[in-house]
Design a protein around this motif. Structure first.
Motif, mmCIF file in Angstrom:
data_model
loop_
_atom_site.group_PDB
_atom_site.id
_atom_site.type_symbol
_atom_site.label_atom_id
_atom_site.label_comp_id
_atom_site.label_asym_id
_atom_site.label_seq_id
_atom_site.Cartn_x
_atom_site.Cartn_y
_atom_site.Cartn_z
ATOM 1 N N SER B 393 29.219 3.614 75.588
ATOM 2 C CA SER B 393 30.366 4.137 74.847
ATOM 3 C C SER B 393 30.886 3.069 73.902
ATOM 4 O O SER B 393 31.250 3.348 72.765
ATOM 5 C CB SER B 393 31.490 4.532 75.798
ATOM 6 N N LYS B 396 28.902 2.814 70.987
ATOM 7 C CA LYS B 396 28.835 4.136 70.335
ATOM 8 C C LYS B 396 27.432 4.739 70.392
ATOM 9 O O LYS B 396 27.009 5.431 69.477
ATOM 10 C CB LYS B 396 29.321 4.050 68.891
ATOM 11 N N ARG B 430 36.955 8.748 77.425
ATOM 12 C CA ARG B 430 37.630 9.806 76.662
ATOM 13 C C ARG B 430 37.231 9.730 75.198
ATOM 14 O O ARG B 430 36.967 10.753 74.561
ATOM 15 C CB ARG B 430 39.149 9.640 76.778
ATOM 16 N N PHE B 431 37.178 8.504 74.674
ATOM 17 C CA PHE B 431 36.764 8.312 73.287
ATOM 18 C C PHE B 431 35.357 8.893 73.075
ATOM 19 O O PHE B 431 35.120 9.658 72.142
ATOM 20 C CB PHE B 431 36.799 6.815 72.959
ATOM 21 N N SER B 434 35.277 12.784 73.207
ATOM 22 C CA SER B 434 35.792 13.505 72.035
ATOM 23 C C SER B 434 34.898 13.265 70.821
ATOM 24 O O SER B 434 34.767 14.138 69.971
ATOM 25 C CB SER B 434 37.260 13.164 71.764
ATOM 26 N N GLU B 435 34.266 12.075 70.740
ATOM 27 C CA GLU B 435 33.316 11.848 69.633
ATOM 28 C C GLU B 435 32.120 12.799 69.747
ATOM 29 O O GLU B 435 31.659 13.348 68.758
ATOM 30 C CB GLU B 435 32.806 10.407 69.662
ATOM 31 N N ALA B 438 33.105 16.215 68.707
ATOM 32 C CA ALA B 438 33.253 16.296 67.254
ATOM 33 C C ALA B 438 31.881 16.390 66.592
ATOM 34 O O ALA B 438 31.671 17.158 65.655
ATOM 35 C CB ALA B 438 34.007 15.078 66.736
ATOM 36 N N ARG B 439 30.935 15.594 67.087
ATOM 37 C CA ARG B 439 29.596 15.635 66.521
ATOM 38 C C ARG B 439 28.956 17.005 66.722
ATOM 39 O O ARG B 439 28.267 17.517 65.844
ATOM 40 C CB ARG B 439 28.726 14.572 67.201
ATOM 41 N N ARG B 441 30.514 19.810 66.971
ATOM 42 C CA ARG B 441 31.149 20.735 66.019
ATOM 43 C C ARG B 441 30.535 20.572 64.634
ATOM 44 O O ARG B 441 30.190 21.545 63.970
ATOM 45 C CB ARG B 441 32.652 20.457 65.943
ATOM 46 N N SER B 445 28.410 23.325 62.519
ATOM 47 C CA SER B 445 28.855 23.823 61.215
ATOM 48 C C SER B 445 27.817 23.501 60.152
ATOM 49 O O SER B 445 27.613 24.292 59.220
ATOM 50 C CB SER B 445 30.231 23.280 60.846
ATOM 51 N N SER B 446 27.111 22.361 60.258
ATOM 52 C CA SER B 446 26.101 22.083 59.232
ATOM 53 C C SER B 446 24.887 22.990 59.425
ATOM 54 O O SER B 446 24.258 23.405 58.444
ATOM 55 C CB SER B 446 25.706 20.603 59.221
#
Lengths: 183, 565
Positions: B393, B396, B430-431, B434-435, B438-439, B441, B445-446
């Motif tokens: 984490s 990243k 938690r970071f 949520s990352e 987000a990825r 999502r 969408s892409s």
């Protein structure tokens, strides 16, 4: 001596036939590299890279015709991913292709729109709905923020609004690393 | 009778700090000047507002309707006037706003008309809809809509219904006091849940540091005469109140990665949820208040029955917050989140307002490097390897973190608690989570954008092709017609060029000429058909005027114009 030669020839023939068969049987259709590059690109279809869409740009990267730093919406992270995938050096975003901006969506000013349908034709993802002489509107969830609709608008009624963070898109911040005083 | 209990892996024993707030009974809270009720309080869709500013609402009136397949309704906590429906600060670390209904109480606290149901005669589907519209959600902290959990598994019945009264977080005592004071009513809610789930047995798990609560619940069970319901004292060890941990302790079942407890015939509810189900079914009262512990840096820690939407500082004032108070934490010290302001409203998820000060919760010592001692892995109740997940984490490397089952982390805080290097491990998890969300999502969408782009290209190609085909078909039809005409004979009005009309098959040049002639003829006919449109239904006078003008025009056309000057 002759036996050895014969054996080696036989082995070579058998292996050759095997390889020939495998190359026919397991032939890869299309270029899988293009797929991988296309998966990294943000799919805004904005054309800022100089190619008509993300896939043509991916094809150009794969064939070595384009640099990896021509995609402003993908930003630095996108370039890093492409560099990792292709084993190339990281390069800063090329300025002639644009700058990285926060993700936005197009908004049509409903008081100004004259219903000319030019933006509808320009939208690469069909995210604008409307008809001739009817008010147009942007489907925010489908808009990729490519800005292609702004230039064709004869009355300049389209603006880009940055996406506001809400409770569903909020992210926990990276924990702050405290800087300690030495000794 | 002694039940065999099981152990879960890891866990810690922090100081419980519970006795301070259990000396006093649950107290009511006077009505505040205004209530701010967020519409989005539970897991799932955002409820839509059903009231507008200026509306008068009764206590218990629905102000937010459930939206989507997983959502729960929201109600007015007291009678009064809706002053505003606008975004307001929510009790969440982010400091973001959410659409909320602001109610100014009229002081009468008058209930509106309430629907009642008999849970024994109502079909389960209707009962679930009723509980959804009564806004009943899990009060243990996850605020998951309860109706969605009140479905028996595939077999149509449940083996064990686990009721969670463990309350393992330090400082929090709201469930303890609820069980002590309202055990009999809570038990009625449990019986209703058992009926809905067709559960064979019910186990109420209570940590053994709450002997009064265990005794109260046992007395209530004996008084009710119900069989198959048992209150079990379990060893005090954090986080025994986690759903998976409690199920493990009581039944020995370890719910594996990617499975649900219902797959094993077990479902778990909080005691507070059981009580609000009782209120909803017995009186028709929706979930408009809950028991909240106020503890920490206050003179009189105790529990209050708080209306949803009451500003937190209004409640804390009753307990007397000390002067050095610098923060409110919603929840306990292990899992609680720091709030952005003092006046955020109490919501359904608020089990405790922990009042903090620099003296009570000093800033954590500086973070040191991870030495991979493995203390966190020993303490992890989910059997994870936090030091590995921390490593990935921090760098990243989210894919790797997920390989170590990051999403099985329940964020209980045991790893951070035992870490000798004082690393805020849970913050990193938690970071990362949520990352990753987000990825995902962005990815979906892409992918959608790619599909839409490809479809647009396909559609444009198709339209072009269809147009070309249509034109070709039309041209072919006309050509055929001309050919047929010229074959039929020369007396064709369309063929104006007399030389080309030969009885033999026409050459390509002739066909072309015939086509042009046909088109010109068609155009001429069309032109002849088009007459001025405003000449129908004229009045007699207008018609007379027109006739006069026409007559004059005819005369002037007949006589040559005379030179004037």
């Amino acid at each position: 001596m002759l036996t050895a030669l014969l054996v080696m020839t036989a082995v070579a023939l058998v292996l050759g036939a095997l390889l020939g068969y495998a190359s026919l049987k397991f032939k890869v259709e299309g270029d899988p590299l293009v797929e991988k590059i296309d998966a990294i690109l943000p799919q805004t279809q904005c054309g800022q890279c100089g190619f008509p869409g993300c896939r043509p740009y991916a094809t150009a990267i794969a064939s070595g015709e384009a640099e990896i730093n021509q995609c402003p919406p993908g930003g630095e992270e996108g370039i890093r991913k492409l560099a990792d995938l292709l084993g190339r050096e990281f390069k800063a975003l090329s300025e002639e292709h644009g700058v990285e901006k926060p993700k936005s969506v197009a908004v049509i000013d409903e008081n100004t729109c004259i219903g000319c349908t030019l933006c509808i034709q320009a939208c690469p993802v069909d995210a604008i709905v409307g008809a001739a002489k009817q008010l147009h509107t942007v489907v925010a969830g489908e808009c990729t923020g490519c800005e292609l609709c702004i230039a064709p608008c004869p009355v300049d009624c389209i603006t880009m609004a940055p996406i506001v963070e809400n409770i569903d898109t909020w992210k926990w911040r990276y924990p702050v690393i405290q800087i300690k005083q030495a000794a | 009778m002694l039940r065999k209990l099981f152990k879960f892996h890891g866990g810690v024993k922090p100081q419980t700090n519970k006795v301070q707030s259990t000396t006093q009974p649950i107290a009511p809270v006077p009505l505040p000047e205004r209530l701010v009720i967020p519409l989005h309080q539970a897991v799932g869709g955002h409820p839509r507002p059903l009231v507008a500013p200026g509306d008068k609402v009764f206590k218990g009136q629905r102000i937010g309707g459930a939206d989507g397949s997983l959502s729960s309704a929201v109600h007015a906590s007291t009678s009064g006037i809706v002053r505003d429906v606008a975004p307001a600060l929510m009790p969440h670390t982010s400091g973001l706003t959410t659409l909320s209904v602001v109610i100014e109480p009229d002081g009468e606290d008058r209930w509106g008309e309430l629907d009642k149901v008999n849970y024994r005669t109502t079909p389960p589907d209707e009962l679930r809809d009723f509980l959804r519209d009564a806004g009943v959600v899990g009060l243990g902290g996850a605020v998951f809509p309860s109706y969605a959990k009140l479905k028996p598994g595939k077999e149509g019945r449940l083996k064990t219904l686990v009721i969670n009264g463990a309350e393992c977080e330090p400082f929090i005592t709201c469930d303890d006091l609820l069980m002590r004071e309202r055990a009999a009513d809570m038990l009625k809610g449990i019986v209703a849940m058992r009926h809905m789930l067709q559960a064979e047995e019910v186990l109420i798990g209570i940590e053994d540091n709450k002997p009064e609560a265990v005794a109260a619940v046992q007395t209530a069970i004996a008084a009710s005469g119900q069989t198959g319901i048992e209150a079990v004292a379990i060893p005090t060890r954090y986080p025994a109140g986690g759903a998976k941990q409690l199920i493990r302790v009581l039944t020995g079942i370890e719910v594996p990665h990617g499975r649900r407890s219902t797959d094993f015939g077990v479902q778990c509810f909080n005691v507070g949820t059981a009580y609000s189900i009782f209120e909803a079914l017995e009186f028709g009262r929706p979930l408009i208040s809950r028991v909240v512990t106020v503890a920490g840096n206050v003179d009189l820690p105790r529990n209050y029955e708080v209306l949803i939407g009451t500003p937190m500082d209004h409640v804390v004032r009753l307990s007397g917050a000390r002067a050095d108070t610098d923060r409110y934490i919603m929840g306990g010290p292990m899992m609680g989140v720091r709030l952005p302001a003092f006046d955020v409203p109490v919501v359904k998820a608020t089990n405790c307002i922990l009042v903090g000060s620099p003296a009570l919760f000093p800033p954590p010592p500086p973070e040191m490097p991870c030495i991979r001692c493995g203390e966190c892995a020993k303490a992890c109740p989910a059997d994870l390897a936090p030091f590995e997940m921390y490593w990935f984490s921090r760098s990243k490397n989210f894919g790797k973190a997920q390989e170590y089952h990051l999403f099985d982390c329940i964020e209980c805080g045991c790893c951070s608690f035992v870490c000798p290097s004082h690393i805020p491990l849970v913050d990193y998890f938690r970071f990362s989570k949520s990352e990753i969300w987000a990825r995902e999502r962005d990815k979906s969408s892409s992918d959608a954008a790619r599909d839409r782009f490809e479809f647009k290209n396909f559609r444009q190609e198709r339209e072009k092709q269809e147009k070309a085909e249509k034109l070709a078909a039309k041209a072919a039809a006309t050509r055929e017609k001309v050919a047929a005409d010229s074959q039929a004979g020369t007396a064709n009005p369309a063929a104006e060029a007399p030389d080309t009309a030969k009885p033999t098959a026409p050459s390509a040049e002739d066909t072309k000429r015939a086509l042009i002639a046909a088109a010109m003829e068609k155009a001429r006919q069309q032109k002849a058909q088009v007459a001025p449109k405003n000449t129908e239904q004229l009045s007699a006078e207008t018609q007379a005027d027109i006739d006069a003008i026409e007559a004059r025009r005819a005369v002037s056309a007949a006589t040559p114009p005379t030179p004037d000057a």
